[in-house]
Each structure stands twice: as C-alpha cells, then as structure tokens.
Scaffold this active site. Sequence first.
Site, PDB file in Angstrom:
ATOM      1  N   ARG A 114      -1.955   9.614   0.426  1.00 55.60           N
ATOM      2  CA  ARG A 114      -1.485   8.537   0.416  1.00 55.60           C
ATOM      3  C   ARG A 114      -0.284   8.403  -0.496  1.00 55.60           C
ATOM      4  NH1 ARG A 114      -3.464   2.967   1.035  1.00 55.60           N
ATOM      5  NH2 ARG A 114      -2.624   1.350  -0.172  1.00 55.60           N
ATOM      6  N   HIS A 141       1.034   3.445   8.900  1.00 57.21           N
ATOM      7  CA  HIS A 141      -0.263   3.170   8.296  1.00 57.21           C
ATOM      8  C   HIS A 141      -1.248   3.594   9.498  1.00 57.21           C
ATOM      9  CE1 HIS A 141      -3.635   2.712   5.792  1.00 57.21           C
ATOM     10  NE2 HIS A 141      -3.495   1.471   5.240  1.00 57.21           N
ATOM     11  N   GLN A 144      -5.071   2.642   9.451  1.00 55.21           N
ATOM     12  CA  GLN A 144      -5.159   1.218   9.761  1.00 55.21           C
ATOM     13  C   GLN A 144      -5.265   0.807  11.068  1.00 55.21           C
ATOM     14  OE1 GLN A 144      -5.789  -1.097   7.079  1.00 55.21           O
ATOM     15  NE2 GLN A 144      -6.435  -2.551   9.031  1.00 55.21           N
ATOM     16  N   ASP A 232       0.779  -9.473   7.250  1.00 60.68           N
ATOM     17  CA  ASP A 232       0.368  -8.719   6.213  1.00 60.68           C
ATOM     18  C   ASP A 232       1.095  -9.326   4.749  1.00 60.68           C
ATOM     19  OD1 ASP A 232      -0.313  -6.579   4.556  1.00 60.68           O
ATOM     20  OD2 ASP A 232       1.001  -5.060   5.434  1.00 60.68           O
ATOM     21  N   CYS A 275      -4.483  -6.630   7.075  1.00 58.14           N
ATOM     22  CA  CYS A 275      -5.259  -5.294   6.582  1.00 58.14           C
ATOM     23  C   CYS A 275      -5.668  -5.619   5.403  1.00 58.14           C
ATOM     24  CB  CYS A 275      -4.238  -4.217   6.819  1.00 58.14           C
ATOM     25  SG  CYS A 275      -2.659  -4.421   5.634  1.00 58.14           S
ATOM     26  N   ARG A 303     -12.305   0.551   8.829  1.00 54.17           N
ATOM     27  CA  ARG A 303     -11.514   1.536   8.547  1.00 54.17           C
ATOM     28  C   ARG A 303     -12.618   2.696   7.996  1.00 54.17           C
ATOM     29  NH1 ARG A 303      -6.930   0.888   5.010  1.00 54.17           N
ATOM     30  NH2 ARG A 303      -7.379   2.999   5.112  1.00 54.17           N
TER      31      ARG A 303
END
Length: 318
Positions: A114, A141, A144, A232, A275, A303
Amino acid sequence: MTALAAVKTEAGGETPPRHFLELMDLAPATLRRMLDLASQTKRGLPNKPLAGKTVALIFEKPSTRTRVSFEVGIRQLGGDVVYLNGRDMQSSRGEELSDTAKVLSRYVDCIMMRTHDVRRIREMAAFATVPVINGLTDISHPCQLMADVLTFEEHRGPIAGQVVAWIGDGNNVAQSFIQAAARFGFTLRLATPAALRPPQWVVDWARDQGATIELTDDPVAAVRGARCVVTDAWVSMNDETEEGGTPSRHNLLAPYQVTEALMRHAAPDAIFQHCLPAHRGEEVAAAVIDGPQSVVFDEAENRLHAQKGVLLWAMGAG
C-alpha cells in the site's frame, strides 16, 4: 494446488508470478474466478490452503481496513503475516526498491503493498519473483472494487448491465470503478467537478473496451435510475486544501454531497456504498450512510472475503 505448483509450466519451467496490480491487467473471467473464491471462503473452507505460506504486508500509507482485513484473511486461510511499516524499512533510507523486492521474494510467498506512488508498486512487481498485490496507490484501489462488486451482487444480483453512479472526486477509487465497469459490464456515470474529473486516459481505455462511461457535473443526472450510488471522502490522505484564491476541494465538492434528496432520484431499491473512512456531513449525509439503503459495513466486511479470493488466485491455492 500449492503456490509453487501453480507457477510451473508443463515444460517444467516457471511462469511469471500472478500479480494483482490493476483490474485492467486481468481478464473478466479471471476476476470472476476471484469473486467465486471470495464467496467460497465467506461460506467457510474445509482446509487451510495457505498453510506454510507467509505474506509480507508493506504499508507506506496508513490503513485500518486494508491492514486488518489482510492480516485476518491470511490467518483464516492458514498463512502467516509479516507487517512492514514503510518508515522502518531500508527502502525509506535509500535502498533500491528492486533490491527489497528481490530479498523479500527469498523470504515470503506473496507481497501486498500500500503506497502513495504507483511507480513504487510497479517497480516492486517488476523485480519480485512472488505475487505482488496492490493494496492501494494514488491512482487505484482494485481490492476495494472487488469487495464493492461482491457486495452489490450479494444485495442486487449480477452487476452486468446495471447502472452505478459515482458522486464526488474522480480519485483513485473512481479510477478503479472505471476499470471495473469495463471488466464487469456495468454502466458507470461519474458526477464530478470539472477540475476533479478522473484522468482521460482511463476513461478512454474503458470506452475502448466497450464500457459505457458517462461524465457529468450534475449529480442528479448521474444518479437518475441508478441501482448503486457511491462516493468517497473529499480529502484523502496527502490531498491538501488549495489556498491563495483558488477554490478549495470542499468548495468544489459541496454540491456533490450524497443526501436523502439526491438518493430519491436513484432507483427505488438503490444501495449506497462508501469505501470508508466517511465524513458525515461532508461527502454524505448521516441519514444516508446510516440509513436503510446503506451497505457500507457489508462492503467493509467483504474486503476480508474479496481479498482472500485475490490471495488464493495469486498464490495458486484456489
């Protein structure tokens, strides 16, 4: 099948590792296989397919859900985890990332990274001889999105042919939604300020793949009839409010808050996704994220399961 067995060819050589970097890199059938594996793991597995395997988790960017879901998921699959904080690694002190990739490949069976800069994960994948999984970069991502598709299909059935509306900033998650629209066959409408639209190259790529991607600055037009509305946070890690007379991100995005009034323009059975982390009163009203259409905590749980599907595919254990 073990991870080692999965990378052997019939001629006895080795194939390149199965990296999970971008949805666009992988065929729809491959991504669907990962979601099938995710659903299987959610129902429970009779064995521990990653027993004896170790995954390195590299975090150059803070995390709650990514770290916990990967650690728990790997252990549920029988594997072990090594957590590496980017600040504590020699790569933060000038060691070539290619050297880090080569060394870690001698120690572990898979690497999740990450990071802020997408170039770093691409370099890691270029020199690693084990699978590398993208746990988030500045442009995407993908883990996700696997969870988001899994969640939609659990609540509303196949996502192919459906309409999804993205409201707000054309950020990294939005860019992965664009890739997902091409790979999973749904229409994506993105309502963003003109200054915060996603990069044109990813829109062009998706359209070249046959995806229907609609760009607008009108949130109502984007959500009209949509089965899923997504947003988001307005300010992600490393984003700074612009000053010196330039409108701030908050000023640009204020008209894009997902409210109950906006949701009424979506399909009657539309679901709301985010998310997380969320900022109630900014990108979404509390009445929406905490209301009956919200599936954000199912999405967060998924997830865990979606990433188990990714891990099993990448490590050749599923």
